[in-house]
Design a protein around this motif. Structure first.
Motif, mmCIF file in Angstrom:
data_model
loop_
_atom_site.group_PDB
_atom_site.id
_atom_site.type_symbol
_atom_site.label_atom_id
_atom_site.label_comp_id
_atom_site.label_asym_id
_atom_site.label_seq_id
_atom_site.Cartn_x
_atom_site.Cartn_y
_atom_site.Cartn_z
ATOM 1 N N HIS A 194 -54.094 68.853 -46.056
ATOM 2 C CA HIS A 194 -53.224 70.047 -45.787
ATOM 3 C C HIS A 194 -52.879 70.243 -44.481
ATOM 4 C CE1 HIS A 194 -51.974 74.018 -47.461
ATOM 5 N NE2 HIS A 194 -52.339 74.418 -46.246
ATOM 6 N N VAL A 195 -53.540 70.302 -43.534
ATOM 7 C CA VAL A 195 -53.215 70.692 -42.299
ATOM 8 C C VAL A 195 -52.150 69.884 -41.747
ATOM 9 C CG1 VAL A 195 -54.107 70.870 -39.885
ATOM 10 C CG2 VAL A 195 -55.450 71.759 -41.671
ATOM 11 N N GLN A 196 -52.406 68.447 -41.943
ATOM 12 C CA GLN A 196 -51.429 67.468 -41.377
ATOM 13 C C GLN A 196 -50.322 67.580 -42.098
ATOM 14 O OE1 GLN A 196 -51.949 64.902 -39.187
ATOM 15 N NE2 GLN A 196 -54.093 65.760 -38.680
ATOM 16 N N THR A 197 -50.281 67.782 -43.467
ATOM 17 C CA THR A 197 -48.795 67.795 -44.274
ATOM 18 C C THR A 197 -48.132 69.035 -43.852
ATOM 19 O OG1 THR A 197 -50.075 67.230 -46.271
ATOM 20 C CG2 THR A 197 -48.129 68.121 -46.449
ATOM 21 N N HIS A 198 -48.758 70.327 -43.419
ATOM 22 C CA HIS A 198 -48.040 71.466 -42.888
ATOM 23 C C HIS A 198 -47.527 71.420 -41.537
ATOM 24 C CE1 HIS A 198 -48.155 73.923 -46.742
ATOM 25 N NE2 HIS A 198 -48.985 73.068 -47.170
ATOM 26 N N GLN A 199 -48.683 70.637 -41.026
ATOM 27 C CA GLN A 199 -48.021 70.573 -39.243
ATOM 28 C C GLN A 199 -46.913 69.708 -39.206
ATOM 29 O OE1 GLN A 199 -52.115 70.921 -37.027
ATOM 30 N NE2 GLN A 199 -51.317 68.849 -36.955
ATOM 31 N N ALA A 200 -46.776 68.690 -39.918
ATOM 32 C CA ALA A 200 -45.573 67.860 -39.953
ATOM 33 C C ALA A 200 -44.206 68.505 -40.237
ATOM 34 C CB ALA A 200 -45.537 66.690 -40.889
ATOM 35 N N ARG A 201 -44.489 69.680 -40.937
ATOM 36 C CA ARG A 201 -43.239 70.496 -41.143
ATOM 37 C C ARG A 201 -42.813 71.810 -40.320
ATOM 38 N NH1 ARG A 201 -45.196 72.250 -46.942
ATOM 39 N NH2 ARG A 201 -45.260 70.296 -48.148
ATOM 40 N N GLY A 202 -43.628 71.616 -39.341
ATOM 41 C CA GLY A 202 -43.457 72.449 -38.052
ATOM 42 C C GLY A 202 -44.491 73.862 -38.238
ATOM 43 N N GLU A 203 -45.147 73.615 -39.147
ATOM 44 C CA GLU A 203 -45.783 74.896 -39.369
ATOM 45 C C GLU A 203 -47.409 75.168 -38.668
ATOM 46 O OE1 GLU A 203 -46.510 75.151 -43.693
ATOM 47 O OE2 GLU A 203 -44.209 75.196 -44.099
ATOM 48 N N VAL A 204 -47.619 76.329 -38.387
ATOM 49 C CA VAL A 204 -48.731 76.602 -37.532
ATOM 50 C C VAL A 204 -49.954 76.874 -38.865
ATOM 51 C CG1 VAL A 204 -49.873 77.831 -35.841
ATOM 52 C CG2 VAL A 204 -47.639 77.051 -35.693
ATOM 53 N N VAL A 205 -50.828 76.045 -39.176
ATOM 54 C CA VAL A 205 -51.628 76.374 -40.295
ATOM 55 C C VAL A 205 -52.953 77.148 -39.565
ATOM 56 C CG1 VAL A 205 -53.019 75.544 -42.220
ATOM 57 C CG2 VAL A 205 -50.964 74.148 -41.515
ATOM 58 N N THR A 206 -53.076 78.256 -40.081
ATOM 59 C CA THR A 206 -54.306 79.125 -39.539
ATOM 60 C C THR A 206 -55.052 79.414 -40.729
ATOM 61 O OG1 THR A 206 -52.938 81.266 -39.861
ATOM 62 C CG2 THR A 206 -52.815 80.061 -37.739
ATOM 63 N N GLY A 207 -56.275 80.028 -40.418
ATOM 64 C CA GLY A 207 -57.404 80.799 -41.046
ATOM 65 C C GLY A 207 -58.443 79.800 -41.006
ATOM 66 N N LEU A 208 -59.343 79.895 -42.121
ATOM 67 C CA LEU A 208 -60.782 79.256 -41.854
ATOM 68 C C LEU A 208 -60.388 77.803 -42.647
ATOM 69 C CD1 LEU A 208 -63.565 78.463 -41.380
ATOM 70 C CD2 LEU A 208 -64.305 80.131 -43.303
ATOM 71 N N LEU A 209 -60.341 77.002 -41.846
ATOM 72 C CA LEU A 209 -59.646 75.650 -42.750
ATOM 73 C C LEU A 209 -60.735 74.671 -43.239
ATOM 74 C CD1 LEU A 209 -57.548 74.503 -39.737
ATOM 75 C CD2 LEU A 209 -56.470 75.622 -41.684
ATOM 76 N N TYR A 210 -62.048 74.901 -42.879
ATOM 77 C CA TYR A 210 -63.015 74.051 -43.595
ATOM 78 C C TYR A 210 -64.477 74.741 -42.933
ATOM 79 C CZ TYR A 210 -66.615 70.861 -44.252
ATOM 80 O OH TYR A 210 -67.768 70.229 -44.769
ATOM 81 N N VAL A 211 -65.219 74.724 -43.952
ATOM 82 C CA VAL A 211 -66.606 75.318 -43.636
ATOM 83 C C VAL A 211 -67.557 74.558 -44.543
ATOM 84 C CG1 VAL A 211 -66.251 77.321 -45.216
ATOM 85 C CG2 VAL A 211 -68.153 77.322 -43.396
ATOM 86 N N ASP A 212 -68.707 74.172 -43.968
ATOM 87 C CA ASP A 212 -69.535 73.419 -44.569
ATOM 88 C C ASP A 212 -70.845 74.503 -44.809
ATOM 89 O OD1 ASP A 212 -71.838 72.027 -45.677
ATOM 90 O OD2 ASP A 212 -71.797 70.542 -44.072
ATOM 91 N N PRO A 213 -70.926 74.963 -46.117
ATOM 92 C CA PRO A 213 -72.158 75.955 -46.063
ATOM 93 C C PRO A 213 -73.496 75.507 -45.784
ATOM 94 C CG PRO A 213 -70.804 75.742 -48.253
ATOM 95 C CD PRO A 213 -70.499 74.746 -47.404
ATOM 96 N N ASP A 214 -73.847 74.312 -46.003
ATOM 97 C CA ASP A 214 -75.062 73.618 -45.622
ATOM 98 C C ASP A 214 -75.224 73.053 -44.373
ATOM 99 O OD1 ASP A 214 -75.902 74.403 -48.260
ATOM 100 O OD2 ASP A 214 -74.492 72.396 -49.031
#
Lengths: 620, 351
Positions: B293-313
């Protein structure tokens, strides 16, 4: 033809191929002699390679207990065709050449002045074993068996060593004993035994232990309370970290919880290793790293930070031949200056110089105390010769009542009581400030640690007076260090003399032997063994008390001599260089010769001076 | 910067948190950064997050490298110990500090020069090891303290203040953190405090290697047209994948959410992250999907923000090393020294 005749006093050298499993067989041979009560000092001379290149194992047998490399070889076990010519050439006249005679060699390959003992090792192995690896490994045990007969080493002693080594692995035990007997039987039947050089039971080993300096240093870190170790593999220091891991598994796992009272990180490089040690030291855990010269080069920026921000750090530098990649599997004492003054700006660091594994243990534990007491980096300067070779030395000692010296650390109670806390303030005249550990008190004692200049209360400051106060205090702290480090060991000549000699580290055994030889030859020297930098007062006194002082060291540029000249303002003309730097350990023969030559040359010069003087007087 | 210190006196009506501190108790020295610097907003967000989470300031250790960003730990949590180390090497020092005392909270503050150039190696390895920490990169795409050179996170084609076009590819710290095993990966913007404070709180309560890349415009050298790290650019291109609405100990899901709109993540310390999705189908617990997701949107010039990944364990380095529950720096001779008897036995084995 001359035949070298010597009981319990000879050098035997094994020429092997790296990766052929010879080292453990050769170690077995050395240990068997030791068990007969005769001191040995083995040296593994190995290449930077895993398989195929030449490797040697040199064993000096000396009932007198001389542990230095002697120089010269009395018996060569020539198992490597690659190095045959050089190996044969290295033998002393009248010496013994033992070789695998399976393939005939032309007479031109031998020397007329040596005794040749051929044994068809390959044929014997091929007849008994079918597996190539077994043929290779047992060939080594077979030659140990033959040598034991030739040199009078007790076969039962070797069997006892096998029994210890292969306890619970009966199959391995049996096959090794069998190979040993193959060798012994062949020698008894076909070879002239014993040779002129041989081993006789003695009682010269006593309480001494047989161990390598890297294991000893690691054990010193265990006893000294190190809990964090970070390292990056580099010859010849890797076995320090590996031994620490091994001893931790034995001594540092909580039996109740199964949890580890240690943390070891194999970092991505030496920079990260020292960074981890700095972080742990800052946060109050005893931490160390083990490395060699190239690693220290990479660490220098952090060493400067630890010096200036005053963080306890212990660095074990197992020195090897430099510069650059240099001679990674050879020994030198060539990092003296790069460690003493490591990093940019005005810096000075505490160095300890253990002489053998016994002191590697002692100094490693001492380094951890000193680092905490002085809040600064402390180097343990060993080298490949003592680090990677097993050496006979005094047993390890530990005083049960000994407490760790954690230095000046303010507690929550101190802070609560309102004790003034100036992180970089000298309150009692020794140059050492108090520190606090993170998390100690809710409102007092926190500060911002940094490599930039600051005032006595750790507030950022580029004011000249603040800077000068701080760096002068660091000098005072260094003076304090001179009184805390292991003090030099003096060995007076049997008669009053104007000559002195200074030496340190792995040079010790060769130096002690040389002193005996020189005394017998009528050259008397007072000797001072340095055990640390900064130099205690007694070193300056020693230099004042002698007209000429030899400085014996294993590097090209006389680095210890430079350090003495630089730190003690001594007249350089009075310090005579004795330098050995070809990567092999220094020998008594080398030292004796260098000192003798100088003393004789000087005697001639001074006579000439007297003559010239007289002549001039006459003319006048 | 200002040279006017705020008075230390607190208004008696200031609210205190559960551990008895007011928000002001989490402040540090006065910032020496430029007025309007994004970094000061991040410092304020850290202060807010620590206060709201009832963290005792002295139980935090702040570590940094060198650069504008690395100066900031002096400007928040004045009652915490701080360590301004050497350039690019904060991760190793933090690792060592963490090993010495597992009971403190480790906050690493770095910049794009410090982490993506000189310190790229240590950044990578600290993520690999899973050191329990909050690692914040204050990312402005420029070397501020040495006056405006491009940093390694500057986008290809972006323009410097002097008009030079950057021809190098950018280092993608988010992509690296995801690939190398960080267990909490987020991106935010210094100008969006509402998003940033909960992300920092989530990172603090995480219990593993938490990384937050905060785009933090440099008002002096990288806030012009043609820059992809300016306030205007980031505001125009910000694409948040989710919002952390609140973190409370296991509170009930309120009925305000449509089904599938919320993801709950139970954190290490018992707190629960409640994530409101802003992008359809974005699953922050799926590492590969996040990278994609991040790569795809970055390629469009977007700045992807938020909690992108979390491992609950998530687990951490201490778990991997099986270190004692008592911090290593609290163990003394009794616990560490095997004693004379063991040594005598060892001597005997070496004969």
């Amino acid at each position: 033809m001359k035949r070298i005749e010597a009981v319990n006093d000879f050098v035997i050298k094994f020429a092997n191929v790296n990766g052929s499993g010879s080292t453990s067989a050769n170690e077995l041979f050395a240990k068997a002699i030791l068990r007969m009560g005769v001191p040995v000092s083995p040296r593994n001379i190995f290449p930077s390679n895993i398989q195929g290149l030449p490797t040697w194992y040199e064993v000096r047998v000396s009932e007198k207990g001389y542990q230095g490399r002697r120089g010269g070889v009395d018996m060569m076990v020539a198992m490597n065709p690659q190095t045959w010519d050089a190996d044969v050439a290295e033998l002393e006249p009248g010496g013994y050449l033992f070789y695998d005679s399976t393939r005939p060699l032309p007479p031109s390959k031998f020397r007329a002045d040596i005794h040749v003992i051929g044994m068809p090792l390959t044929d014997i192995c091929n007849a008994i074993y079918s597996d190539p690896r077994q043929r290779q490994l047992f060939k080594n045990i077979i030659y140990v068996g033959a040598l034991s007969v030739l040199l009078g080493v007790d076969g039962e002693v070797i069997e006892a060593l096998f029994a210890e080594q292969y306890k619970g692995k009966e199959k391995l035990l049996d096959s090794n004993v069998r190979a040993l007997h193959l060798g012994r039987d062949f020698a008894k039947e076909h070879l002239d035994a014993p040779l002129g050089i041989r081993v006789r039971r003695a009682d010269a080993v006593g309480e001494q232990i047989f161990v390598d300096g890297n294991s000893a240093a690691a054990l010193g870190c265990i006893y000294g309370g190190a809990t964090v170790a970070a390292w990056y593999p580099i010859t010849p220091s890797s076995s320090v970290a590996e031994a620490f891991q091994k001893y931790c598994a034995r001594y540092r796992v909580d039996p109740a919880t199964g949890q580890n009272k240690f943390a070891i990180v194999q970092a991505e490089d030496e920079i990260a290793s020292i960074g981890i040690v700095v972080g742990a030291g800052w946060n109050g855990a005893r931490a160390f790293t083990a490395t060699s010269g190239p690693g220290v080069s990479l660490m220098t920026e952090f060493i400067g930070l630890a010096y200036f921000a005053e963080i306890p750090v212990t660095i074990i530098n197992v020195q090897r031949g430099g510069p650059s990649t240099g001679m990674p599997t050879r020994t030198q004492q060539a990092d003296i200056l790069s460690c003493a003054y490591a990093s940019h700006g005005d810096t000075k660091h505490v160095l300890l110089f253990p002489e053998d594994p016994h002191e590697c243990f002692e100094h490693a534990a001492a380094a951890l105390d000193l680092a905490d007491r002085l809040q600064t980096p402390v180097f343990l300067m060993t080298d490949l010769d003592i680090g990677m070779n097993q050496r006979l030395c005094q047993p390890f000692e530990w005083d049960e009542a000994r407490e760790y010296d954690r230095g000046k650390v303010m507690t929550a109670e101190d802070l609560e009581a309102g004790k003034d806390f100036g992180r970089y303030k000298d309150v009692d005249g020794d140059g050492i400030p108090w520190r606090t550990l993170p998390g100690t008190h809710p409102t007092r004692g926190s500060y911002f640690t940094r490599g930039t200049t600051r005032d006595a209360y750790a507030r950022y400051s580029e004011r000249g007076p603040d800077y000068v106060y701080n760096v002068q205090r660091l000098l005072k702290k260094f003076e304090t260090a001179a009184g805390l480090v292991p003090q030099p060991v003096l060995r007076d000549a049997t008669r009053k003399t104007r000559l002195g000699v200074i030496y340190f580290g792995s040079t010790s055994p060769a130096m002690h032997e040389a002193l005996d030889v020189l005394t017998d030859a009528g050259i008397h020297l007072d000797a001072l063994r340095l055990r640390a930098f900064p130099f205690p007062q007694v070193v300056a006194q020693f230099l004042t008390d002698h007209d000429e002082v030899f400085v014996v060291e294993q590097n090209r540029d006389a680095q210890m001599r430079s350090l003495l000249v630089n730190e003690l303002d001594v007249d350089p003309a009075r310090l005579v260089r004795v330098l050995h730097f070809d990567g092999t350990p220094i020998t008594a023969r080398f030292i004796t010769q260098a000192i003798t030559q100088h003393v004789h040359a000087e005697a001639v010069t001074s006579q000439r001076k007297v003559k010239d003087h007289n002549l001039r007087e006459c003319t006048a | 910067m200002t040279y006017l210190a705020k008075p230390r006196l607190h208004h008696p009506s200031l609210t205190t948190n559960k551990v008895g501190y007011t928000r002001r108790d989490y402040e540090g020295k006065i910032s020496t950064l430029c007025a309007g610097c994004g970094h000061d907003s991040i410092s304020a967000a850290i202060i807010q997050a620590c206060w709201e989470l009832d963290i005792e300031p002295h139980r935090v250790a702040k570590l940094s490298g060198i650069g504008c960003s690395s100066k900031t730990p002096d400007y928040f949590l004045g009652a915490s110990h701080g360590f301004n180390t050497v350039h690019g090497r904060m991760p190793s020092v933090l690792t060592g500090a963490n090993l010495a005392n597992r009971d403190l909270l480790y906050l690493g503050v770095s910049g794009d020069g410090d982490s993506a150039s000189i310190g790229l190696g240590q950044f990578a390895h600290v993520m690999r090891r899973g050191v329990c920490m909050v690692y914040i990169v204050e990312n402005n795409g420029v070397y501020g303290l040495t006056k405006g050179q491009f940093s390694a996170t500057a986008d290809r084609g972006s323009k410097s203040k002097k008009g030079v076009i950057n021809s190098d590819s950018p280092v993608d710290l988010i992509g690296m953190a995801l690939q190398l095993g960080a267990t909490y990966v987020a991106r935010s913007f210094s100008g969006d405090k509402a998003q940033l404070v909960p992300l920092i709180k989530g990172a603090i309560s995480h219990g593993g290697a938490a990384f937050i890349d905060v785009i933090s415009p440099c008002v002096a050298f990288n806030n012009h047209a043609g820059s992809t790290k300016s306030y205007d650019y980031v505001r125009e291109h910000n694409e948040a994948v989710n919002r952390i609405d609140f973190i409370t100990p296991r509170s009930e899901i309120t009925t305000d959410y449509a089904p599938g709109e919320v993801v709950e993540v139970l954190q290490h310390d018992g707190l629960t992250l409640r994530l409101r999705k802003l992008h359809d189908g974005y699953d922050p617990t799926d590492r590969l999907a996040a990278m994609n997701h991040v790569q795809t949107h970055q390629a469009r010039g977007e700045v992807v923000t938020g909690l992108l990944y979390v491992d609950p364990d998530a687990s951490d380095l201490h778990e991997a090393l099986n270190t004692s529950a008592t911090p290593l720096n609290a163990l003394g001779r009794q616990e560490l020294c095997p004693g004379a008897q063991a040594l005598a036995k060892l001597n005997a084995a070496l004969r």
